[in-house]
Write a protein that holds these residues in place. Structure first.
Motif, PDB file in Angstrom:
ATOM      1  N   UNK A 278      -2.866   1.914  -5.569  1.00  0.00           N
ATOM      2  CA  UNK A 278      -2.476   0.552  -5.952  1.00  0.00           C
ATOM      3  C   UNK A 278      -2.791  -0.445  -4.838  1.00  0.00           C
ATOM      4  N   UNK A 279      -2.480  -0.078  -3.611  1.00  0.00           N
ATOM      5  CA  UNK A 279      -2.763  -0.961  -2.478  1.00  0.00           C
ATOM      6  C   UNK A 279      -4.267  -1.157  -2.296  1.00  0.00           C
ATOM      7  N   UNK A 280      -5.043  -0.099  -2.511  1.00  0.00           N
ATOM      8  CA  UNK A 280      -6.503  -0.222  -2.430  1.00  0.00           C
ATOM      9  C   UNK A 280      -7.017  -1.182  -3.495  1.00  0.00           C
ATOM     10  N   UNK A 281      -6.484  -1.060  -4.719  1.00  0.00           N
ATOM     11  CA  UNK A 281      -6.902  -1.950  -5.802  1.00  0.00           C
ATOM     12  C   UNK A 281      -6.546  -3.403  -5.476  1.00  0.00           C
ATOM     13  N   UNK A 282      -5.368  -3.623  -4.893  1.00  0.00           N
ATOM     14  CA  UNK A 282      -4.951  -4.977  -4.529  1.00  0.00           C
ATOM     15  C   UNK A 282      -5.882  -5.572  -3.465  1.00  0.00           C
ATOM     16  N   UNK A 283      -6.249  -4.758  -2.474  1.00  0.00           N
ATOM     17  CA  UNK A 283      -7.160  -5.246  -1.438  1.00  0.00           C
ATOM     18  C   UNK A 283      -8.534  -5.580  -2.031  1.00  0.00           C
TER      19      UNK A 283
END
Length: 367
Positions: A278-283
């Motif tokens: 999820x954090x990778x997608x947000x970045x």
């Protein structure tokens, strides 16, 4: 003896329902007070998970769940307006590229999680599709996935995205307030005729969708026909809290009741991978927002909210409170949701095949 067992079963069912309603009310009001997104869906869903895992599931009539899907279908249909379509048409190449880029990023993440067997079968693919979380959960269930796990992945992302969007908005526009459902939608209808039309349409369209055996029918059929009738000025969609809150609650109960102890164990085991992805997608979506700013010259916050992978209702509230280009933000959010609702089964089937799993493989005790 049979009568005694039946009386005991009825008492147990009544106790479970009582506990479910009380827990749902406490959690929903608490989450709404904290301004968390979809509080009246997430609270009942968490309550239903707690009751189902601890005491066993509560029987929820299929008609009620279909009706709740219809409410969500109308909510999406109402957002499809001529002004939104005009906004899409003005910059459609850039607009389409932004929508497809977020979808492709989520597809890569879903495929990797499936390939690495973080979650069973195509659950990760459905869970990472970034559009209309409730719709993705319903459609995943109709195509044979573990609804509990899909809901877990979807709503972990929605909560993270929504909270982060509120923080980013506060940094860029300090005066922008957060808000829950209760602060922005009237409890009772202001248009009683439109309210009656909406309720009647949901009942009839949901019934027809089931009879026609359309996958995720009550949601998809109501959404498409509702948007069409609204823009032809045949139907006025009115969705006050008195309709939305029960619809969200029933939908949350229907999803939460499909959880089992095994589902919860799998979800917690996969949580670190879900958070990292999820954090990778947000970045990655933040990077897309930077590109959008460079190409169009729009303000960074509008670009960030437009490319945000989920939490559309909270994004809409933040955008309107921050005096941004709300039409553009919602156009990209709604277009992505519609695209995924129309292509989700094809995407899931294709990625599942590439990852070595048939569509729907991996249902684990979801009933």
């Amino acid at each position: 003896m049979r009568a005694a067992r039946k009386a005991m079963a009825m008492r147990q069912s009544l106790l479970r329902w009582t506990l479910l309603v009380i827990l749902s009310a406490v959690l929903a009001v608490g989450l709404d007070w904290l301004h968390l997104p979809a509080a009246f869906l997430l609270g009942p869903m968490i309550a239903a998970i707690m009751v189902a895992v601890s005491f066993g599931p509560v029987h929820l009539p299929g008609l009620a769940f279909n009706w709740a899907q219809g409410v969500v279908g109308c909510l999406i249909a109402r957002a499809i307006t001529p002004s939104l379509l005009a906004e899409i048409g003005r910059d459609w190449p850039i607009f389409a590229s932004g929508v497809l880029a977020v979808v492709l990023l989520s597809m890569v993440i879903g495929w990797l999680l499936t390939r690495w067997q973080v979650l069973p079968g195509s659950t990760a693919i459905w869970g990472t599709l970034p559009g209309a979380a409730a719709a993705m959960v319903i459609m995943a269930g109709d195509f044979g996935c573990d609804v509990g796990l899909v809901a877990f992945v979807q709503y972990v992302r929605v909560i993270i995205v929504s909270v982060l969007s509120a923080v980013v908005a506060a940094v860029f526009v300090p005066a922008a307030p957060a808000g829950g459902l209760s602060a922005h939608i009237a409890f009772l209808p202001s248009d009683w005729l439109g309210f009656g039309e909406t309720v009647g349409f949901i009942v009839v369209a949901s019934f027809l969708a089931v009879r026609l055996r359309i996958p995720a029918g009550p949601l998809m059929f109501v959404m498409v026909i509702g948007a069409l009738l609204q823009n032809l000025h045949v139907l006025r969609i009115a969705l006050p809290q008195i309709l939305l809150i029960p619809g969200y609650c029933v939908l949350g109960w229907g999803i939460g009741m499909r959880f089992r102890r095994e589902t919860l164990r799998q979800a917690m085991h996969a949580l670190p991978s879900i958070l990292v992805s999820t954090l990778f997608l947000l970045l990655a979506c933040g990077g897309l927002a930077v590109v959008l700013v460079e190409l169009t010259g729009m303000d960074p916050l509008t670009a960030y909210l437009a490319t945000s992978p989920g939490g559309a209702s909270t994004v809409a509230i933040i955008a309107s409170a921050s005096h941004l280009n709300v039409a553009y933000v919602m156009a990209m959010q709604v277009a992505r949701a519609w695209f995924l609702m129309l292509t989700g089964p094809l995407i899931a089937r294709t990625l599942s095949r590439w990852a070595g799993y048939p569509l729907g493989h991996g249902r684990s005790g979801s009933g």
